[in-house]
Design a protein around this motif. Structure first.
Motif, PDB file in Angstrom:
ATOM      1  N   GLU A  11      -5.742 -21.926 -28.157  1.00 29.02           N
ATOM      2  CA  GLU A  11      -5.339 -21.918 -27.021  1.00 29.02           C
ATOM      3  C   GLU A  11      -6.281 -21.524 -25.838  1.00 29.02           C
ATOM      4  OE1 GLU A  11      -2.588 -19.032 -24.116  1.00 29.02           O
ATOM      5  OE2 GLU A  11      -2.505 -18.441 -26.192  1.00 29.02           O
ATOM      6  N   MET A  12      -7.454 -20.806 -26.395  1.00 25.86           N
ATOM      7  CA  MET A  12      -8.551 -20.511 -25.392  1.00 25.86           C
ATOM      8  C   MET A  12      -9.532 -21.907 -25.543  1.00 25.86           C
ATOM      9  SD  MET A  12      -8.517 -18.064 -23.804  1.00 25.86           S
ATOM     10  CE  MET A  12      -6.801 -18.268 -23.680  1.00 25.86           C
ATOM     11  N   VAL A  13      -9.587 -22.620 -26.719  1.00 32.20           N
ATOM     12  CA  VAL A  13     -10.271 -23.687 -26.684  1.00 32.20           C
ATOM     13  C   VAL A  13      -9.839 -24.971 -25.859  1.00 32.20           C
ATOM     14  CG1 VAL A  13     -10.769 -25.839 -28.108  1.00 32.20           C
ATOM     15  CG2 VAL A  13     -11.274 -23.654 -28.856  1.00 32.20           C
ATOM     16  N   ARG A  14      -8.239 -25.039 -25.686  1.00 37.76           N
ATOM     17  CA  ARG A  14      -7.620 -25.909 -24.601  1.00 37.76           C
ATOM     18  C   ARG A  14      -8.097 -25.483 -23.334  1.00 37.76           C
ATOM     19  NH1 ARG A  14      -3.923 -25.750 -28.711  1.00 37.76           N
ATOM     20  NH2 ARG A  14      -2.773 -24.029 -27.975  1.00 37.76           N
ATOM     21  N   ALA A  15      -8.228 -24.092 -23.059  1.00 39.59           N
ATOM     22  CA  ALA A  15      -8.554 -23.684 -21.774  1.00 39.59           C
ATOM     23  C   ALA A  15      -9.865 -23.937 -21.304  1.00 39.59           C
ATOM     24  CB  ALA A  15      -8.216 -22.359 -21.663  1.00 39.59           C
ATOM     25  N   ILE A  16     -10.796 -24.160 -22.341  1.00 44.57           N
ATOM     26  CA  ILE A  16     -12.175 -24.362 -22.181  1.00 44.57           C
ATOM     27  C   ILE A  16     -12.215 -25.921 -21.749  1.00 44.57           C
ATOM     28  CG2 ILE A  16     -14.432 -24.703 -23.148  1.00 44.57           C
ATOM     29  CD1 ILE A  16     -13.977 -21.974 -24.758  1.00 44.57           C
ATOM     30  N   LEU A  17     -11.468 -26.636 -22.498  1.00 41.40           N
ATOM     31  CA  LEU A  17     -11.445 -28.135 -22.391  1.00 41.40           C
ATOM     32  C   LEU A  17     -11.029 -28.607 -20.995  1.00 41.40           C
ATOM     33  CD1 LEU A  17     -10.794 -29.375 -25.859  1.00 41.40           C
ATOM     34  CD2 LEU A  17     -12.942 -29.499 -24.668  1.00 41.40           C
ATOM     35  N   ASP A  18     -10.002 -27.717 -20.679  1.00 43.68           N
ATOM     36  CA  ASP A  18      -9.408 -27.983 -19.088  1.00 43.68           C
ATOM     37  C   ASP A  18     -10.138 -27.695 -17.890  1.00 43.68           C
ATOM     38  OD1 ASP A  18      -7.435 -29.244 -20.655  1.00 43.68           O
ATOM     39  OD2 ASP A  18      -6.012 -27.666 -20.365  1.00 43.68           O
ATOM     40  N   GLU A  19     -11.367 -26.777 -18.496  1.00 47.72           N
ATOM     41  CA  GLU A  19     -12.199 -26.060 -17.500  1.00 47.72           C
ATOM     42  C   GLU A  19     -11.512 -24.810 -16.596  1.00 47.72           C
ATOM     43  OE1 GLU A  19     -13.966 -29.004 -15.249  1.00 47.72           O
ATOM     44  OE2 GLU A  19     -15.429 -29.682 -16.896  1.00 47.72           O
ATOM     45  N   ARG A  20     -10.484 -24.277 -17.602  1.00 43.60           N
ATOM     46  CA  ARG A  20      -9.784 -23.230 -17.000  1.00 43.60           C
ATOM     47  C   ARG A  20     -10.353 -21.827 -17.208  1.00 43.60           C
ATOM     48  NH1 ARG A  20      -5.432 -22.552 -19.095  1.00 43.60           N
ATOM     49  NH2 ARG A  20      -5.267 -24.108 -20.647  1.00 43.60           N
ATOM     50  N   LYS A  21     -11.230 -21.986 -18.227  1.00 43.99           N
ATOM     51  CA  LYS A  21     -11.763 -20.634 -18.900  1.00 43.99           C
ATOM     52  C   LYS A  21     -13.460 -20.851 -18.732  1.00 43.99           C
ATOM     53  CE  LYS A  21     -12.239 -17.878 -23.264  1.00 43.99           C
ATOM     54  NZ  LYS A  21     -11.563 -16.774 -22.453  1.00 43.99           N
ATOM     55  N   THR A  22     -13.760 -20.031 -18.221  1.00 42.34           N
ATOM     56  CA  THR A  22     -15.268 -19.783 -17.717  1.00 42.34           C
ATOM     57  C   THR A  22     -15.980 -18.349 -18.174  1.00 42.34           C
ATOM     58  OG1 THR A  22     -14.865 -19.391 -15.591  1.00 42.34           O
ATOM     59  CG2 THR A  22     -15.374 -21.693 -15.946  1.00 42.34           C
ATOM     60  N   GLN A  23     -15.056 -17.450 -18.487  1.00 40.92           N
ATOM     61  CA  GLN A  23     -15.426 -16.281 -19.238  1.00 40.92           C
ATOM     62  C   GLN A  23     -14.926 -15.947 -20.284  1.00 40.92           C
ATOM     63  OE1 GLN A  23     -14.371 -12.868 -16.316  1.00 40.92           O
ATOM     64  NE2 GLN A  23     -15.477 -13.918 -14.576  1.00 40.92           N
ATOM     65  N   THR A  24     -15.393 -15.151 -21.255  1.00 42.00           N
ATOM     66  CA  THR A  24     -15.030 -14.405 -22.450  1.00 42.00           C
ATOM     67  C   THR A  24     -15.405 -12.873 -22.221  1.00 42.00           C
ATOM     68  OG1 THR A  24     -14.503 -14.635 -24.750  1.00 42.00           O
ATOM     69  CG2 THR A  24     -16.811 -14.858 -23.891  1.00 42.00           C
ATOM     70  N   ARG A  25     -14.518 -12.112 -22.831  1.00 45.47           N
ATOM     71  CA  ARG A  25     -14.885 -10.818 -23.049  1.00 45.47           C
ATOM     72  C   ARG A  25     -14.653 -10.352 -24.606  1.00 45.47           C
ATOM     73  NH1 ARG A  25     -13.557 -11.250 -18.131  1.00 45.47           N
ATOM     74  NH2 ARG A  25     -14.108  -9.863 -16.680  1.00 45.47           N
ATOM     75  N   ARG A  26     -15.868  -9.873 -24.977  1.00 45.83           N
ATOM     76  CA  ARG A  26     -16.155  -9.507 -26.417  1.00 45.83           C
ATOM     77  C   ARG A  26     -16.237  -7.963 -26.664  1.00 45.83           C
ATOM     78  NH1 ARG A  26     -15.494 -14.243 -29.380  1.00 45.83           N
ATOM     79  NH2 ARG A  26     -14.697 -15.778 -27.715  1.00 45.83           N
ATOM     80  N   PRO A  27     -15.776  -7.212 -27.372  1.00 49.70           N
ATOM     81  CA  PRO A  27     -16.089  -5.665 -27.821  1.00 49.70           C
ATOM     82  C   PRO A  27     -17.411  -5.528 -27.941  1.00 49.70           C
ATOM     83  CG  PRO A  27     -14.206  -6.296 -29.386  1.00 49.70           C
ATOM     84  CD  PRO A  27     -14.870  -7.620 -28.483  1.00 49.70           C
ATOM     85  N   ALA A  28     -17.938  -4.330 -27.104  1.00 52.75           N
ATOM     86  CA  ALA A  28     -19.220  -3.926 -27.214  1.00 52.75           C
ATOM     87  C   ALA A  28     -19.212  -2.650 -28.228  1.00 52.75           C
ATOM     88  CB  ALA A  28     -19.696  -3.262 -25.882  1.00 52.75           C
ATOM     89  N   ARG A  29     -19.162  -3.138 -29.488  1.00 54.25           N
ATOM     90  CA  ARG A  29     -18.719  -2.270 -30.676  1.00 54.25           C
ATOM     91  C   ARG A  29     -19.788  -1.070 -30.775  1.00 54.25           C
ATOM     92  NH1 ARG A  29     -14.177  -4.701 -32.932  1.00 54.25           N
ATOM     93  NH2 ARG A  29     -14.335  -6.774 -32.862  1.00 54.25           N
TER      94      ARG A  29
END
Length: 198
Positions: A11-29
């Motif tokens: 789902e997020m890959v499709r959002a990147i391809l559609d240029e709808r996703k320009t951020q990601t959050r990853r745990p700062a473990r």
């Protein structure tokens, strides 16, 4: 400049391809702020500045501005062209209805040497199979619940009729377990732009 692989769901890959996703959050473990307001990363103590602000700016980031991210996604072999010596791949994000019985064109016609008709998890994707490359434009630590509706839109949660922030937090709980969002963990916010799609 370094190149790092980062896992993304279909789902997020499709959002990147559609240029709808320009951020990601990853745990700062390995990052934390203790009860006295001091910044730590693993066993390394960074303390706080003279104003009492934790020295989170001294934390080692997962990537830096200018680094390149290659998107690791669920994939499969398609075929190897012996004339050009080029390997071709399928990407599951391109076939969202696959689970409902849809079969990619040519799926059954691949030569047996191509690796068999099955999907491989994104964690096993080699860099050579990556088709999407992203350029890092900003990296910063933040509390998860500080995410705004605008940021949730930038995370790819842009469906009409939904509240993007609530949808993002629900997806976080689904990925990391019930109550994970409400715990308000420290996360790395990574902003990026698309620089290449093969």
């Amino acid at each position: 400049m370094k190149e790092i692989g980062m896992l993304f769901s279909g789902e997020m890959v499709r959002a990147i391809l559609d240029e709808r996703k320009t951020q990601t959050r990853r745990p700062a473990r390995d990052c934390r702020i203790d009860s006295h307001g001091n910044a730590w990363q693993g066993n390394r103590y960074f303390g706080q500045d003279m104003r009492g602000t934790p020295h989170v700016d001294r934390w080692r980031k997962p990537c830096d501005v200018g680094d390149r991210i290659y998107v690791r996604e669920t994939w499969s072999y398609y075929y190897f062209d012996s004339d050009t010596k080029k390997q071709f791949y399928y990407y599951k994000a391109d076939y969202p209805d696959f689970e409902k019985g849809f079969t990619p064109e040519g799926w059954d016609s691949r030569p047996p040497a191509a690796g068999g008709d099955r999907w491989y998890p994104s964690i096993h994707m080699p860099k050579a199979a990556a088709r999407i490359w992203l350029g890092v434009t900003d990296v910063r630590p933040e509390r998860l619940l500080d995410i705004s509706s605008h940021d949730a839109n930038c995370e790819g949660f842009t469906e009409a009729g939904t509240h993007p922030r609530a949808e993002f937090l629900a997806a976080w709980n689904q990925l990391y377990g019930y109550g994970a969002a409400e715990a308000d963990p420290l996360v790395w916010v990574i902003e990026f732009k698309q620089i290449e799609v093969k």
